[in-house]
Motif scaffolding. Sequence first.
Motif: not given
Length: 495
Positions: A306-333
């Motif tokens: 996502v960082e290499r795409i270098d498009t602000p919207f992609a970085i925002l969407l991708g970064g926050l989504t993978f944050v959410i994904a990691t938060v999900g596994i962290n809470i349940v596991a």
Amino acid sequence: MSEPTASITHAPPPAYDPRLTNEDLAPLKKQTWSSYNIFAFWMSDVHSVGGYVTAGSLFALGLASWQVLFALVAGIVIVNVFCNLVAKPSQVTGVPYPVINRAVFGVLGANIPAIVRGLIAIAWYGVQTYLASQALIIVFLKFWPATAALNTPSFLGLSALGYICYAILWVAQAAVFWRGMDSIRRFVDWAGPAVYVVMVVLAVYLVSQAGWENISLDLSQGDSLGFAESIPVMLGAIALVVSYFSGPMLNFGDFSRYGRSFEAVKRGNLLGLPVNFLFFSILTVITASATVPVFGELITDPIHTVERIDTPFAILLGGLTFVIATVGINIVANFISPAFDFSNVSPQRISWRAGGMIAAVGSVVLTPWNWYSNPDAIHYTLGLLGALIGPLFGILIAGYYICARQRVAVDELFTLDQGGRYWFRKGYNPNAIWATVAAGVPAIASVLVPKMLLDLGVTATNLTWIADYSWFIGCGLGFVALMVLERRSPRITAA
């Protein structure tokens, strides 16, 4: 919002000893989770940065594509079988993992596996929070370039910006957890599918940039292996998949207890593990493969992609989504499980919420950003604790399915009466404790000894691959050891 535990549990009956009981540990009165809830649980476990990197890395082992997919599917089918095994005792009784262990280890001895599991979860909770904070840092640097001045190491090995992002995620995870299991279920129901949508969009975008004719599903690097040479590599890949999910497998009883039926849990496991994991793996390799023609190199970390795409919207969407994904596994596991574990140690002093916060605070004290960057520290610390997951699993399965013949006196799990079925000897089952030692020592040795001999120069032969099978070694030995000890001196009987 009302606390969900009040709606799905009941106050402990007067006969239950308060030293073993609180509202969160007592058997559930209502079990309401559907197959979709279990499916979403596994989506959150699989759709993390760690899951993406693990699946993607298997395509660079020198194996043919069909061999990699076979290893992935074989590994996840094994995980599915074991998850069904560990799910049933908790689903049938409605109690979490540390409580069902009282039927095997004793009403006090169950604290031994609970504490071991809690320590493992604390370590991984800190690591996952740290990894998610790195994605958040990318978002900060892109949209607020001035924050780069805060991104230099300042205190205990972490920058001020690192502390800010870690704290944001720490508070966010604690807030979701604090609202209770019902809120966690709703978060997981939403987070898993949301990550899929973003991953599909990311894959479509990269493929459109690369051109489908430039996409190769074989990402093997280096010399291709012959069939005979590939067999041990495939077995290692299968073991890697099982080891990656060993924590959630052992923890799964904490969630299967909410299942409305064992059949619903099994359907959720089938959809969430073999079916979901296969689609996730194919999506992962397509995305990773597209990075080669687009960026000129293979990238298996979605954050870097996502960082290499270098498009602000992609970085925002991708970064926050993978944050959410990691938060999900962290809470349940890594959040819910130590909450039950530490509450089990002293139910009246430590509530479920307090147990979770102990884990959260402990994760900061460990300063994971320091030792996670040290391969030896990871190997010796997590390897030492992780090697005990297998024995605990094997002992629980042998105790419940063979010795107790799938019959447990639930009320007896909550009494300190010396005449109680699970009092054994002073609250401990010596057979289970000795089985833990008999299985745990070889499992730990399989992780530590080969690497230690190699590091000290005692041998030039690299046997560190044995560590890949530490879970299987511990699980098998734990199962056999308890069976042998119980046959010689029976203590666990069917209710």
